[in-house]
Design a protein around this motif. Sequence first.
Motif, short mmCIF file in Angstrom:
data_model
loop_
_atom_site.label_atom_id
_atom_site.label_comp_id
_atom_site.label_asym_id
_atom_site.label_seq_id
_atom_site.Cartn_x
_atom_site.Cartn_y
_atom_site.Cartn_z
N LYS A 13 0.82 -1.22 0.00
CA LYS A 13 0.00 0.00 0.00
C LYS A 13 0.85 1.27 0.00
O LYS A 13 0.60 2.20 -0.78
CB LYS A 13 -0.93 0.00 1.22
CG LYS A 13 -1.89 1.18 1.24
CD LYS A 13 -2.83 1.09 2.45
CE LYS A 13 -3.77 2.29 2.48
NZ LYS A 13 -4.69 2.24 3.66
N SER A 14 1.88 1.32 0.86
CA SER A 14 2.73 2.52 0.93
C SER A 14 3.53 2.72 -0.36
O SER A 14 3.75 3.86 -0.80
CB SER A 14 3.67 2.42 2.13
OG SER A 14 4.52 1.30 2.01
N GLN A 15 3.96 1.61 -0.97
CA GLN A 15 4.70 1.71 -2.22
C GLN A 15 3.80 2.18 -3.36
O GLN A 15 4.24 2.95 -4.23
CB GLN A 15 5.33 0.36 -2.56
CG GLN A 15 6.49 0.00 -1.63
CD GLN A 15 6.93 -1.44 -1.76
OE1 GLN A 15 6.17 -2.31 -2.23
NE2 GLN A 15 8.14 -1.74 -1.34
N LYS A 16 2.54 1.76 -3.36
CA LYS A 16 1.59 2.24 -4.37
C LYS A 16 1.37 3.75 -4.23
O LYS A 16 1.28 4.47 -5.22
CB LYS A 16 0.26 1.50 -4.24
CG LYS A 16 0.28 0.06 -4.70
CD LYS A 16 -1.08 -0.59 -4.55
CE LYS A 16 -1.05 -2.04 -5.02
NZ LYS A 16 -2.38 -2.71 -4.86
N GLU A 17 1.28 4.19 -2.97
CA GLU A 17 1.12 5.64 -2.73
C GLU A 17 2.35 6.41 -3.21
O GLU A 17 2.23 7.50 -3.79
CB GLU A 17 0.88 5.89 -1.25
CG GLU A 17 -0.46 5.36 -0.75
CD GLU A 17 -0.61 5.49 0.76
OE1 GLU A 17 0.39 5.88 1.42
OE2 GLU A 17 -1.71 5.21 1.27
N LEU A 18 3.55 5.84 -2.99
CA LEU A 18 4.78 6.49 -3.46
C LEU A 18 4.81 6.55 -4.98
O LEU A 18 5.17 7.58 -5.57
CB LEU A 18 6.00 5.73 -2.94
CG LEU A 18 7.35 6.21 -3.48
CD1 LEU A 18 7.64 7.64 -3.03
CD2 LEU A 18 8.47 5.26 -3.04
N ALA A 20 2.24 6.61 -6.97
CA ALA A 20 1.24 7.59 -7.40
C ALA A 20 1.81 9.01 -7.29
O ALA A 20 1.61 9.85 -8.18
CB ALA A 20 -0.03 7.45 -6.58
N ARG A 21 2.52 9.29 -6.18
CA ARG A 21 3.13 10.62 -6.01
C ARG A 21 4.21 10.86 -7.07
O ARG A 21 4.33 11.95 -7.62
CB ARG A 21 3.73 10.76 -4.61
CG ARG A 21 2.70 10.86 -3.49
CD ARG A 21 3.32 11.44 -2.23
NE ARG A 21 4.46 10.69 -1.76
CZ ARG A 21 4.40 9.65 -0.93
NH1 ARG A 21 3.22 9.25 -0.48
NH2 ARG A 21 5.49 9.02 -0.54
#
Length: 242
Positions: A13-18, A20-21
């Motif tokens: 999840k955190s890597q997907k958010e990274l 996306a940013r």
Amino acid sequence: MNIVYRFRIYPNKSQKELFARTFGCVRFVYNRMLAEKIEYYEKTGKVLKITPAKYKAEFPWLKEVDSLALCNAQLHLQTAYKNFFRDSSVGFPKFKSRENPVRSYTTNCVNGNITLQNGKLKLPKAGWIRIKQHRSIDDSYTLKGATVSQEADDKYYVSLLYAAEKPEHKIRPVKTAIGLDFSMNELYVDSTGTHADYPHFFRKSQEKLAREQRRLSHCKKGSSRYMKQKKKIARLHAHIAR
């Protein structure tokens, strides 16, 4: 000689958010530089030379993502300009749209910041990511960079660029030969009369795609059913392309 290997990756999840940013920051820097170049050229008639570092003081959130990804956005813009001035038929560089379902960024391998080992891939800022490595890579190859992409079906992939020496191909003498003739229904027929027994995967997929697109046309645009059907069609397009 350069060789590219493409693998599917499974970020958390955190890597997907990274990611996306990073996709957003790369798009922002590319569009910002393009807009300033156009404005400067209209005023002075000269080409403006700028780097992504110019924007980090004004927009500190650019420091949260991989700096090499932003540098590659600058290189891609320079390449687009060179292609346009070399041959105007390729078209002037266009702004990147947020609505594009396929998003990506490119980074470079520097001091081991990208590593592939034991079924995991290490990327700058993201750390170790689970990867489906379906083929082995020669140890003599040198890793040069990686491109992370998110397809329209929301699956993530990485394309690893390697430098390798050009292999020598030896010509082998032909002892036996067979003739092939094109067949509209069975793909080919050989000189012994054997058919290919072609399974028509592409035609069946095209028929299924047409059915799903008709269903999409009956959905209310913007509804949850519409978005679900749109993703289903994106998966079909990806299946046909592969």
